[in-house]
Design a protein around this motif. Structure first.
Motif, PDB file in Angstrom:
ATOM      1  N   ARG A 131       0.982  -1.206  -0.158  1.00  0.00           N
ATOM      2  CA  ARG A 131      -0.299   0.368  -0.210  1.00  0.00           C
ATOM      3  C   ARG A 131       0.985   1.289  -0.462  1.00  0.00           C
ATOM      4  NH1 ARG A 131      -3.054  -3.284   2.866  1.00  0.00           N
ATOM      5  NH2 ARG A 131      -1.823  -2.978   4.919  1.00  0.00           N
ATOM      6  N   PHE A 132       1.706   0.953   0.339  1.00  0.00           N
ATOM      7  CA  PHE A 132       2.906   2.040   0.217  1.00  0.00           C
ATOM      8  C   PHE A 132       3.412   3.015  -0.930  1.00  0.00           C
ATOM      9  CE2 PHE A 132       4.025   0.540   4.697  1.00  0.00           C
ATOM     10  CZ  PHE A 132       3.902   1.614   5.611  1.00  0.00           C
ATOM     11  N   THR A 133       2.956   2.077  -2.031  1.00  0.00           N
ATOM     12  CA  THR A 133       3.659   2.228  -3.339  1.00  0.00           C
ATOM     13  C   THR A 133       2.742   2.178  -4.391  1.00  0.00           C
ATOM     14  OG1 THR A 133       4.500   0.049  -3.446  1.00  0.00           O
ATOM     15  CG2 THR A 133       5.931   1.329  -2.401  1.00  0.00           C
ATOM     16  N   LEU A 134       1.375   1.761  -4.033  1.00  0.00           N
ATOM     17  CA  LEU A 134       0.014   1.903  -4.863  1.00  0.00           C
ATOM     18  C   LEU A 134      -0.769   3.145  -5.465  1.00  0.00           C
ATOM     19  CD1 LEU A 134      -2.627   0.167  -2.731  1.00  0.00           C
ATOM     20  CD2 LEU A 134      -1.271  -0.657  -4.605  1.00  0.00           C
ATOM     21  N   ASP A 135       0.510   4.412  -4.870  1.00  0.00           N
ATOM     22  CA  ASP A 135       0.341   5.602  -5.317  1.00  0.00           C
ATOM     23  C   ASP A 135       1.060   6.075  -7.252  1.00  0.00           C
ATOM     24  OD1 ASP A 135      -1.441   8.275  -4.935  1.00  0.00           O
ATOM     25  OD2 ASP A 135       0.161   9.319  -4.974  1.00  0.00           O
ATOM     26  N   GLY A 136       1.871   5.517  -7.039  1.00  0.00           N
ATOM     27  CA  GLY A 136       2.823   5.292  -8.186  1.00  0.00           C
ATOM     28  C   GLY A 136       2.901   4.392  -9.309  1.00  0.00           C
ATOM     29  N   VAL A 137       1.805   3.423  -8.598  1.00  0.00           N
ATOM     30  CA  VAL A 137       1.346   2.449  -9.996  1.00  0.00           C
ATOM     31  C   VAL A 137      -0.413   2.287 -10.306  1.00  0.00           C
ATOM     32  CG1 VAL A 137       0.863   0.426  -7.668  1.00  0.00           C
ATOM     33  CG2 VAL A 137       1.847  -0.453 -10.127  1.00  0.00           C
ATOM     34  N   VAL A 138      -0.917   2.289  -9.182  1.00  0.00           N
ATOM     35  CA  VAL A 138      -2.742   2.092  -9.104  1.00  0.00           C
ATOM     36  C   VAL A 138      -2.943   3.242  -8.530  1.00  0.00           C
ATOM     37  CG1 VAL A 138      -4.164   0.408  -9.245  1.00  0.00           C
ATOM     38  CG2 VAL A 138      -2.413  -0.600  -9.734  1.00  0.00           C
ATOM     39  N   PRO A 139      -3.033   4.421  -8.466  1.00  0.00           N
ATOM     40  CA  PRO A 139      -2.875   5.963  -7.618  1.00  0.00           C
ATOM     41  C   PRO A 139      -4.827   5.500  -7.472  1.00  0.00           C
ATOM     42  CG  PRO A 139      -3.102   6.243  -9.920  1.00  0.00           C
ATOM     43  CD  PRO A 139      -2.507   4.926  -9.571  1.00  0.00           C
ATOM     44  N   GLY A 140      -5.344   4.437  -7.634  1.00  0.00           N
ATOM     45  CA  GLY A 140      -7.244   4.653  -7.947  1.00  0.00           C
ATOM     46  C   GLY A 140      -7.188   3.418  -6.604  1.00  0.00           C
ATOM     47  N   ASP A 141      -6.842   2.702  -6.157  1.00  0.00           N
ATOM     48  CA  ASP A 141      -6.044   1.456  -5.570  1.00  0.00           C
ATOM     49  C   ASP A 141      -7.342   2.189  -4.484  1.00  0.00           C
ATOM     50  OD1 ASP A 141      -6.720  -0.465  -3.649  1.00  0.00           O
ATOM     51  OD2 ASP A 141      -5.136  -1.912  -5.454  1.00  0.00           O
ATOM     52  N   ARG A 142      -8.745   1.278  -3.748  1.00  0.00           N
ATOM     53  CA  ARG A 142      -9.184   1.303  -3.125  1.00  0.00           C
ATOM     54  C   ARG A 142      -7.973   2.240  -1.623  1.00  0.00           C
ATOM     55  NH1 ARG A 142     -11.273  -3.249  -4.085  1.00  0.00           N
ATOM     56  NH2 ARG A 142     -11.030  -4.514  -1.941  1.00  0.00           N
ATOM     57  N   GLN A 143      -7.123   0.859  -1.699  1.00  0.00           N
ATOM     58  CA  GLN A 143      -6.499   0.440  -0.866  1.00  0.00           C
ATOM     59  C   GLN A 143      -5.647   1.477  -0.693  1.00  0.00           C
ATOM     60  OE1 GLN A 143      -5.670  -3.580   1.023  1.00  0.00           O
ATOM     61  NE2 GLN A 143      -5.981  -3.929  -0.885  1.00  0.00           N
ATOM     62  N   ASN A 144      -5.351   2.578  -1.262  1.00  0.00           N
ATOM     63  CA  ASN A 144      -4.230   3.413  -1.524  1.00  0.00           C
ATOM     64  C   ASN A 144      -4.385   4.880  -0.381  1.00  0.00           C
ATOM     65  OD1 ASN A 144      -2.550   5.247  -2.318  1.00  0.00           O
ATOM     66  ND2 ASN A 144      -3.467   5.996  -4.115  1.00  0.00           N
ATOM     67  N   PRO A 145      -3.802   4.502   0.361  1.00  0.00           N
ATOM     68  CA  PRO A 145      -3.378   5.851   1.421  1.00  0.00           C
ATOM     69  C   PRO A 145      -4.125   7.010   1.060  1.00  0.00           C
ATOM     70  CG  PRO A 145      -1.360   5.235   1.681  1.00  0.00           C
ATOM     71  CD  PRO A 145      -2.573   3.985   0.102  1.00  0.00           C
ATOM     72  N   ILE A 146      -3.175   7.046   0.119  1.00  0.00           N
ATOM     73  CA  ILE A 146      -3.304   8.815  -0.434  1.00  0.00           C
ATOM     74  C   ILE A 146      -4.333   8.809  -1.190  1.00  0.00           C
ATOM     75  CG2 ILE A 146      -2.100  11.002  -2.153  1.00  0.00           C
ATOM     76  CD1 ILE A 146       0.585   9.309  -0.966  1.00  0.00           C
ATOM     77  N   LYS A 147      -5.278   9.650  -0.995  1.00  0.00           N
ATOM     78  CA  LYS A 147      -6.883  10.109  -1.757  1.00  0.00           C
ATOM     79  C   LYS A 147      -6.572  11.232  -2.433  1.00  0.00           C
ATOM     80  CE  LYS A 147      -8.085   6.800  -0.438  1.00  0.00           C
ATOM     81  NZ  LYS A 147      -8.259   5.306  -0.680  1.00  0.00           N
ATOM     82  N   HIS A 148      -6.699  11.420  -4.126  1.00  0.00           N
ATOM     83  CA  HIS A 148      -6.604  12.140  -4.668  1.00  0.00           C
ATOM     84  C   HIS A 148      -8.270  12.709  -5.544  1.00  0.00           C
ATOM     85  CE1 HIS A 148      -2.370  12.032  -5.027  1.00  0.00           C
ATOM     86  NE2 HIS A 148      -2.677  10.229  -5.255  1.00  0.00           N
ATOM     87  N   ASP A 149      -8.406  13.986  -5.817  1.00  0.00           N
ATOM     88  CA  ASP A 149      -9.429  14.239  -6.504  1.00  0.00           C
ATOM     89  C   ASP A 149      -9.584  15.187  -8.152  1.00  0.00           C
ATOM     90  OD1 ASP A 149     -11.689  15.132  -6.073  1.00  0.00           O
ATOM     91  OD2 ASP A 149     -11.831  17.233  -5.598  1.00  0.00           O
ATOM     92  N   TYR A 150      -8.379  14.225  -8.745  1.00  0.00           N
ATOM     93  CA  TYR A 150      -9.022  14.800 -10.442  1.00  0.00           C
ATOM     94  C   TYR A 150     -10.326  14.686 -11.097  1.00  0.00           C
ATOM     95  CZ  TYR A 150      -3.668  14.325  -9.047  1.00  0.00           C
ATOM     96  OH  TYR A 150      -2.551  15.056  -8.123  1.00  0.00           O
ATOM     97  N   PRO A 151     -10.478  15.114 -12.120  1.00  0.00           N
ATOM     98  CA  PRO A 151     -11.049  15.232 -13.142  1.00  0.00           C
ATOM     99  C   PRO A 151     -11.254  13.752 -12.870  1.00  0.00           C
ATOM    100  CG  PRO A 151     -10.042  17.173 -13.555  1.00  0.00           C
ATOM    101  CD  PRO A 151      -9.477  16.687 -12.746  1.00  0.00           C
ATOM    102  N   LYS A 152     -12.778  13.281 -13.074  1.00  0.00           N
ATOM    103  CA  LYS A 152     -12.744  11.467 -13.811  1.00  0.00           C
ATOM    104  C   LYS A 152     -14.207  11.997 -14.813  1.00  0.00           C
ATOM    105  CE  LYS A 152     -12.271   9.955  -8.805  1.00  0.00           C
ATOM    106  NZ  LYS A 152     -12.740   9.233  -7.246  1.00  0.00           N
ATOM    107  N   GLY A 153     -13.669  10.752 -15.567  1.00  0.00           N
ATOM    108  CA  GLY A 153     -15.297  10.451 -16.512  1.00  0.00           C
ATOM    109  C   GLY A 153     -15.106  11.947 -17.882  1.00  0.00           C
TER     110      GLY A 153
END
Length: 419
Positions: free
Chosen positions: A184-206
């Motif tokens: 989970r420590f490295t998810l942001d650089g590989v699968v940022p949208g994973d629900r287990q990623n502790p870092i949350k983002h608010d980028y435009p979707k869809g």
């Protein structure tokens, strides 16, 4: 005998800098399996890379790859076909071809259900081949040994893909020290949208591509659906809708080379028949890779941050390797505008010229290769998409090479414009 990574030697593609300048429909004629889209099993195009400018040597590689070939991603497909074929068999609604398919399918269904979503032997070998090709193309990066970082999503097929790649690199040079991590420590650089990623983002979707406003102008060819269903069933009364059945059959067919069961659907469908429907399928693919492109900003930022650390002497990594999914690398291709994938045409018939869904195939990969010279302070880099030199929307006078400073400024501006 161990299978090895297939090298495409078609004369049409030989000794090119990649297939990007060959019209998409011509590429399909040369290799009909590309009509499988993102189910296409990775094949390295025959290509010769452009020599680096005089005095420049590669010293660092940043990489992102999709996992290799696998069984179908969800058991729903296998269960739906099991139920449909069993019901049709009981009601005597199968043609002779359908009965033969029913028998073959029932013989392997337990394997298919057990393997759902898991990496296959071919998937392992794909990443072995890509790793060895990387090592042989850029020996200056690895020949003295040193540290390599590899991270993957939490998915088992990505972890095993990473293991295959890293083991092959170590086979090439045992002096390499590779730190593999699925965390989970490295998810942001590989699968940022994973629900287990502790870092949350608010980028435009869809985000919707412009062509969707004009999609009524595009004539979809669904004639294959009726042909496929009629080859298997004498009647679909009491079964799921014919289009749903056809979709399931086509999805299974396109997955078969990845799992070693190419003969399972003999007499039902051919590679060449898929070509007529490919352009419509590609439109749908472009929508799903275009929509979440901004959600991949953390991966692009990770590329930049880790390259900066190496260039500035704060990291001793020879390479940073990432192993994830098509749902990330596809949108990342659009975000970065690789081979013009960000051009966003209004004409639906133009989409095939800027994005081809087979580029997001099993084991597809992006490699950024970095070069330095003792006589020039500029760091240069180039981008490879699936092993072929690719264009970027970054200004340059020496394509396929770009100044790192220009790359960095261009994409930081793009990122900041979204934020």
């Amino acid at each position: 005998m161990k299978r090895i990574l297939t090298i495409v030697t078609l004369a049409l593609l030989t000794l090119t800098a990649g297939a990007q300048n060959i019209p998409a429909l011509d590429q399909l004629k040369a290799n009909p399996r590309k009509a499988y889209g993102n189910d296409f099993p990775y094949q390295q195009e025959a290509t010769v890379l452009t020599k680096a400018p005089k005095g420049y040597k590669p010293f660092y590689i940043s990489h992102y790859a999709r996992h290799g070939s696998r069984y179908y991603w969800t058991e729903f497909l296998y269960k739906a076909l099991d139920a449909t074929l069993a019901a049709a068999h009981e009601k005597h609604q199968l043609t002779p071809v359908g009965e033969a398919f029913h028998d073959r399918y029932m013989a392997v269904k337990d394997e298919l259900l057990t393997g759902t979503s898991e990496l296959t032997q071919l998937g392992w070998e794909q990443h072995q081949g890509i790793a060895r090709t990387m090592y042989n193309r850029f020996p200056e990066v690895f020949k003295k040994g040193g540290n390599v970082s590899a991270v993957s999503s939490l998915s088992g097929r990505c972890v095993i893909s990473m293991a295959a790649f890293c083991q092959e690199l170590v086979q090439c040079n045992p002096e390499l020290e590779i730190r593999e991590q699925s965390s989970r420590f490295t998810l942001d650089g590989v699968v940022p949208g994973d629900r287990q990623n502790p870092i949350k983002h608010d980028y435009p979707k869809g985000v919707k591509p412009k062509y969707e406003k004009n999609k009524d102008q595009f004539k979809f060819d669904n004639s294959i659906n009726e042909k496929v269903v009629s080859r298997v069933f004498t009647s679909t009364e009491g079964l799921p809708g014919a289009d749903r059945i056809a979709s399931n059959l086509i999805n299974l067919y396109c997955s078969l080379p990845s799992i070693g069961h190419e003969g399972l659907m003999e007499g039902i469908l051919t590679d060449e028949e898929l070509i007529d429907r490919w352009e419509g399928e590609n439109l749908g693919s472009y929508s799903w890779v275009f929509g979440p492109q901004y959600e991949m900003i953390p991966i692009l930022e990770d590329f930049i941050k880790k390259a900066d650390a190496v260039i500035n002497g704060k990291s001793d990594h020879l390479a940073d390797l990432r192993f994830g999914h098509d749902t990330c690398i596809g949108p990342l291709t659009v975000l970065m505008g690789i081979n013009g994938a960000d051009k966003d045409p209004e004409d639906p018939y133009e989409v095939k010229n800027i994005y081809q869904n087979w580029e997001t195939c099993k084991a597809c990969n992006i490699q950024l290769i970095f070069y330095r010279s003792k006589k020039d302070s500029d760091i240069l880099m180039k981008c490879l998409l699936n092993g072929c030199e690719a264009s970027l929307p970054v200004p340059t006078t020496q394509y396929p090479y770009y100044k790192w400073s220009d790359f960095r400024d261009f994409y930081l501006n793009r990122i900041n414009s979204v934020k």
